[in-house]
Scaffold this motif. Structure first.
Motif, PDB file in Angstrom:
ATOM      1  N   GLN A 191      22.765  38.141  44.407  1.00  0.00           N
ATOM      2  CA  GLN A 191      23.570  38.765  43.351  1.00  0.00           C
ATOM      3  C   GLN A 191      24.949  39.157  43.881  1.00  0.00           C
ATOM      4  O   GLN A 191      25.944  39.040  43.173  1.00  0.00           O
ATOM      5  CB  GLN A 191      22.840  39.987  42.799  1.00  0.00           C
ATOM      6  CG  GLN A 191      23.574  40.611  41.629  1.00  0.00           C
ATOM      7  CD  GLN A 191      22.804  41.760  41.028  1.00  0.00           C
ATOM      8  OE1 GLN A 191      21.711  42.082  41.473  1.00  0.00           O
ATOM      9  NE2 GLN A 191      23.357  42.372  40.016  1.00  0.00           N
ATOM     10  N   ALA A 192      25.054  39.591  45.140  1.00  0.00           N
ATOM     11  CA  ALA A 192      26.342  40.000  45.717  1.00  0.00           C
ATOM     12  C   ALA A 192      27.322  38.830  45.754  1.00  0.00           C
ATOM     13  O   ALA A 192      28.496  38.986  45.469  1.00  0.00           O
ATOM     14  CB  ALA A 192      26.137  40.573  47.117  1.00  0.00           C
ATOM     15  N   VAL A 193      26.846  37.644  46.084  1.00  0.00           N
ATOM     16  CA  VAL A 193      27.716  36.474  46.131  1.00  0.00           C
ATOM     17  C   VAL A 193      28.208  36.140  44.730  1.00  0.00           C
ATOM     18  O   VAL A 193      29.376  35.820  44.526  1.00  0.00           O
ATOM     19  CB  VAL A 193      26.979  35.274  46.751  1.00  0.00           C
ATOM     20  CG1 VAL A 193      27.807  34.016  46.630  1.00  0.00           C
ATOM     21  CG2 VAL A 193      26.644  35.555  48.211  1.00  0.00           C
ATOM     22  N   LYS A 208      32.271  36.046  43.130  1.00  0.00           N
ATOM     23  CA  LYS A 208      32.899  34.903  42.463  1.00  0.00           C
ATOM     24  C   LYS A 208      33.533  35.310  41.140  1.00  0.00           C
ATOM     25  O   LYS A 208      34.453  34.654  40.672  1.00  0.00           O
ATOM     26  CB  LYS A 208      31.875  33.800  42.226  1.00  0.00           C
ATOM     27  CG  LYS A 208      31.487  33.059  43.480  1.00  0.00           C
ATOM     28  CD  LYS A 208      30.557  31.920  43.159  1.00  0.00           C
ATOM     29  CE  LYS A 208      30.209  31.156  44.416  1.00  0.00           C
ATOM     30  NZ  LYS A 208      29.319  30.023  44.130  1.00  0.00           N
ATOM     31  N   ASN A 209      33.060  36.383  40.524  1.00  0.00           N
ATOM     32  CA  ASN A 209      33.578  36.816  39.233  1.00  0.00           C
ATOM     33  C   ASN A 209      34.786  37.728  39.355  1.00  0.00           C
ATOM     34  O   ASN A 209      35.398  38.065  38.359  1.00  0.00           O
ATOM     35  CB  ASN A 209      32.487  37.522  38.433  1.00  0.00           C
ATOM     36  CG  ASN A 209      31.381  36.567  38.035  1.00  0.00           C
ATOM     37  OD1 ASN A 209      31.628  35.385  37.831  1.00  0.00           O
ATOM     38  ND2 ASN A 209      30.168  37.069  37.931  1.00  0.00           N
ATOM     39  N   LYS A 210      35.148  38.144  40.559  1.00  0.00           N
ATOM     40  CA  LYS A 210      36.289  39.041  40.754  1.00  0.00           C
ATOM     41  C   LYS A 210      37.577  38.243  40.822  1.00  0.00           C
ATOM     42  O   LYS A 210      37.608  37.108  41.291  1.00  0.00           O
ATOM     43  CB  LYS A 210      36.142  39.846  42.045  1.00  0.00           C
ATOM     44  CG  LYS A 210      35.134  40.952  41.942  1.00  0.00           C
ATOM     45  CD  LYS A 210      35.215  41.831  43.141  1.00  0.00           C
ATOM     46  CE  LYS A 210      34.307  43.022  42.984  1.00  0.00           C
ATOM     47  NZ  LYS A 210      34.455  43.939  44.102  1.00  0.00           N
TER      48      LYS A 210
END
Length: 52
Positions: free
Chosen positions: A3-5, A9-11
């Motif tokens: 989930q952290a990865v 990617k969404n930032k």
């Protein structure tokens, strides 16, 4: 993927990064003119301001 990865990617690049205004004044890149001597500060005040 973890989930952290996926969150990374969404930032947006530069998101939550604070910065001050940087201007090019009399050949220097500065944020403020408070450290300029009186002559340089007068030069900044005498400049013609372009734009609105």
């Amino acid at each position: 993927m973890s989930q952290a990865v996926n969150e990374d990617k969404n930032k947006m690049v530069g998101e939550n990064v604070g910065f001050e205004r940087i201007r090019r004044i009399t050949g220097y890149l500065v944020g403020t003119v408070d450290r300029f001597n009186n002559a340089k500060q007068a030069e900044v005040n005498d400049r013609v301001k372009h734009g609105i």
